[in-house]
Design a protein around this motif. Structure first.
Motif: not given
Length: 266
Positions: A143-156
């Motif tokens: 997870l890259v904190r604060g990065d919306k794309a990374s957050i969505l990928k982490m959740l997936a």
């Protein structure tokens, strides 16, 4: 008067001796960590190669990684770890594990759960030599904190592991606490629990701030760490993410206060 100030029992001499002991202890620890990590990573590669064909979720490699992390407690007579409530953790079945976060030592301590889960960890940790490479082998979730794309990928990715019956472990504060007080919780873990209807399992850590510091490399010489796994929280009884998040945070705050009060009286 001068003789008293220069006495071996004087406060200034005692502080200097303590600093020297801590420095020596830190040099020995980091040297041992580097050498052992090289050897243990080679072992991790062997475990990964031998078990991947039949261990689709990487349980064996994860348990090997638990031993790797716990080794630094096993060989250090000044670091002590107590784990209570391990029976609340599943060997099989999805769950979202959430823990407070005080120091880098939390990672070593939580591996002491010796139960299957996938870490959600900041992406920079995956770039670390040896330890980060082992995280890749374990297929932990970056997870890259604060990065919306990374957050969505982490959740997936987290949702995919939960669908396979593998728990995930997250620090809902997002980063380590500077003063031991819980920071506000972020929504991710609780949104996942509500969406997948997986139980949330709160975990409370105390004493870990005295292991690996947030800033600097000089360690405390002794640490008494306690992990308390609390009973699962069923998300079905909560109408939204905020209600579930705040309830779990309140549970962790109260349990942490209780454990610290018991430790102070001991």
């Amino acid at each position: 008067m001068t003789g008293a100030l220069n006495s071996p029992l004087s406060p200034s001499r005692a502080c200097g001796t303590l600093r020297a002991i801590r420095l020596l202890f830190s040099i020995v620890f980091w040297t041992f960590l580097g050498i052992s990590s090289l050897l243990l990573f080679l072992g991790a590669v062997v475990v990964w190669a031998l078990t991947t064909p039949f261990d689709r979720n990487g349980l064996v490699l994860h348990l090997y990684s638990c031993f790797w992390a716990q080794l630094y407690f096993y060989v250090n007579p000044l670091w002590h770890l107590k784990v209570d409530g391990r029976e609340h953790l599943p060997w099989k079945g999805a769950a979202v594990l959430v823990s407070n976060h005080e120091s880098l030592g939390d990672i070593l301590v939580l591996f002491g759960l010796y139960r299957p889960f996938k870490w959600v960890s900041k992406a920079a940790n995956f770039k670390l030599p040896l330890i980060g490479w082992n995280m890749h082998l374990n297929r932990y979730v970056p997870l890259v904190r604060g990065d919306k794309a990374s957050i969505l990928k982490m959740l997936a990715q987290s949702e995919a592991w939960l669908a396979r019956g593998v728990p995930i472990l997250m620090f809902p504060e997002g980063t380590r606490s500077e003063d031991g007080q819980l920071k506000p919780f972020k929504d991710g873990a609780f949104a996942l629990a509500l969406k997948t209807q997986c139980p949330i399992i709160p975990i409370v850590l105390t004493g870990t701030a005295r292991t690996l510091p947030k800033h600097g490399l000089v360690l405390e010489t002794s640490a008494h760490c306690h992990v308390q796994v609390m009973p699962p929280v069923d998300p079905s009884g909560f109408h939204d993410v905020a209600a579930l998040r705040d309830h779990v945070r309140d549970l962790i705050v109260a349990e942490k206060a209780r454990l610290e009060a018991l430790s102070a009286r001991a």
